[in-house]
Design an enzyme around this catalytic site. Structure first.
Site, PDB file in Angstrom:
ATOM      1  CB  THR A  33      -0.923   0.000   1.237  1.00 11.92           C
ATOM      2  OG1 THR A  33      -1.803  -1.102   1.116  1.00 11.92           O
ATOM      3  CG2 THR A  33      -1.745   1.267   1.346  1.00 11.92           C
ATOM      4  CB  SER A  78      -2.296 -10.693  -1.015  1.00  3.64           C
ATOM      5  OG  SER A  78      -2.720  -9.743  -0.085  1.00  3.64           O
ATOM      6  CG  ASP A 109      -2.688  -7.725   3.264  1.00  2.00           C
ATOM      7  OD1 ASP A 109      -3.127  -7.098   4.244  1.00  2.00           O
ATOM      8  OD2 ASP A 109      -3.199  -7.652   2.128  1.00  2.00           O
TER       9      ASP A 109
HETATM   10  N1  ASP Z   1      -2.637  -5.582   0.351  1.00  2.00           N
HETATM   11  C1  ASP Z   1      -1.578  -4.723   0.778  1.00  2.00           C
HETATM   12  C2  ASP Z   1      -0.297  -5.543   0.821  1.00  2.00           C
HETATM   13  O1  ASP Z   1      -0.116  -6.291   1.720  1.00  2.00           O
HETATM   14  C3  ASP Z   1      -1.898  -4.142   2.109  1.00  2.00           C
HETATM   15  C4  ASP Z   1      -0.852  -3.231   2.687  1.00  2.00           C
HETATM   16  O2  ASP Z   1       0.205  -2.983   2.175  1.00  2.00           O
HETATM   17  O3  ASP Z   1      -1.111  -2.698   3.769  1.00  2.00           O
HETATM   18  O4  ASP Z   1       0.503  -5.424  -0.066  1.00  2.00           O
END
Ligand code: ASP
Length: 361
Positions: A33, A78, A109
């Site tokens: 993110t 993910s 994640d």
């Molecule tokens: N889906 C994102 C990831 O893990 C969530 C984040 O970065 O907070 O890459």
């Protein structure tokens, strides 16, 4: 930089004159993110690191020599697999003599899985490897990205008696520094995304950064890094619940090539005592499958034998994970099954800490 990493984009964002440089840090941008932006459909997609630097001009005022290496295709964590762990581990290993510390930008994640994997791969690194990320993209007005990144860089460059103050793999997030293989993601919509129940915080950041030196692994001038990069993917997590079906358990434990199981148990390591359940486990162990008992509780400690419902598990050869987290346990099992030849060595090494991931009771 190592010569065999041509596919990685390397950016030098050092703007400090040599005499003011406090330390040299390699930032490794994997995605997450922190560096994402909304696409036309509104979904979050990863940006390249140049965009991040544009949004964080304060980085060049830190007095650090900063180099950034970016994964060619930054990923949402993910999607992380063993292959990204191997790439990340190799980047750090090949550069560990050239930098005072490392900051890894990673999605939240699976950050605790990757940090745990790195702690085993880079055992004995003796330098800070600080993972961080953000709950809001760096482009968002209220983003936590810059404070997390700036403090992670300060921690990675901090010295104690001229040596690295935090010579281990950690996660820094929302003012807390945690051992990487003790932390876990606990919140998806608050800035305090990570927790660490079974081990003290390594530092708290406020107006100043207060280090808990007695909880941090000591710098050891004689340590030689023991780099290993094999992981075995033939593992599953079997989480028990009331009325779990025999046919499902049997089916899972008879998967072809299965080598290791995290058995997620209740409370202090308790599980049903129905004969069918114990027989399934016994048979799996007889077939060479390693079973590691880890509590479902976030602050759980497995004590096999405390209750009748865990005494049997000890008796049939299930290995206790003590107070290890699920994330540290599954990556440890994958690592040991990938690097040890002998199953008895895997079992023995699961019981003891490799690098601070569990407490010996
Ligand atoms: N889906 C994102 C990831 O893990 C969530 C984040 O970065 O907070 O890459």
């Amino acid at each position: 930089m190592g010569d065999n990493l041509p596919k990685y984009r390397i950016v030098d964002i050092n703007k400090t004159s040599k005499k003011n440089t406090k330390a040299s840090i390699l930032i490794i941008y994997t995605g997450g993110t922190i560096g994402m932006e909304h696409d036309d459909s509104g979904a979050l997609i990863a940006l390249n690191f140049n965009e991040i630097v544009k949004r964080a001009p304060s980085l060049s005022a830190l007095g650090l020599k900063l180099t950034v290496i970016s994964f060619p295709n930054p990923f949402d964590s993910s999607n992380v697999t063993i292959s990204e762990w191997q790439d990340l581990g190799s980047i750090i290993y090949e550069n560990h003599h050239h930098y005072d510390g490392f900051v890894v930008l990673h999605g939240t994640d699976t950050m605790s899985f990757t940090a745990s994997a790195m702690s085993y791969m880079l055992k004995g690194i003796n330098k800070p490897v600080i993972f961080t990320g953000a709950q809001l993209p760096i482009s968002a007005i209220r983003s936590d990205a810059i404070p997390n990144l700036v403090t992670a860089l300060e921690i990675a460059s901090e010295k104690k008696d001229e040596n690295p103050a935090v010579p281990e793999v950690c996660i820094y997030f929302d003012y807390q520094l945690m051992r990487g293989n003790r932390a876990y993601k606990k919140r998806s919509s608050q800035f305090a995304a990570f927790g660490c129940e079974n081990y003290p915080l390594l530092a708290k950041a406020g107006i100043s950064i207060n280090y808990n030196h007695s909880a941090i692994i000591n710098f050891n001038p004689d340590e030689v890094m023991d780099f290993k990069n094999k992981f075995c993917p033939d593992v599953i997590i079997l989480k028990i619940f009331p009325s779990i079906k025999e046919s499902y358990v049997r089916h899972l434990l008879s998967i072809k090539d299965l080598k290791g199981v995290i058995l997620e148990t209740y409370g202090s390591g308790n599980a049903p005592t129905q004969p069918w359940f114990l027989n399934c486990l016994k048979e799996a162990i007889k077939n060479g499958i390693v079973i590691y008992n880890v509590s479902q509780l976030i602050a759980g400690i497995v004590i096999q034998g405390r209750y009748e419902t865990s005494k049997y598990l000890e008796g049939i050869g299930i290995v206790s994970g003590n107070d290890i987290t699920r994330e540290a346990a599954i990556t440890k099992l994958m690592f040991l099954l990938g690097t040890e030849v002998n199953i008895d060595d895997v079992r023995q090494k699961l019981k003891a800490p490799l690098c601070g991931e569990l407490t010996v009771l």
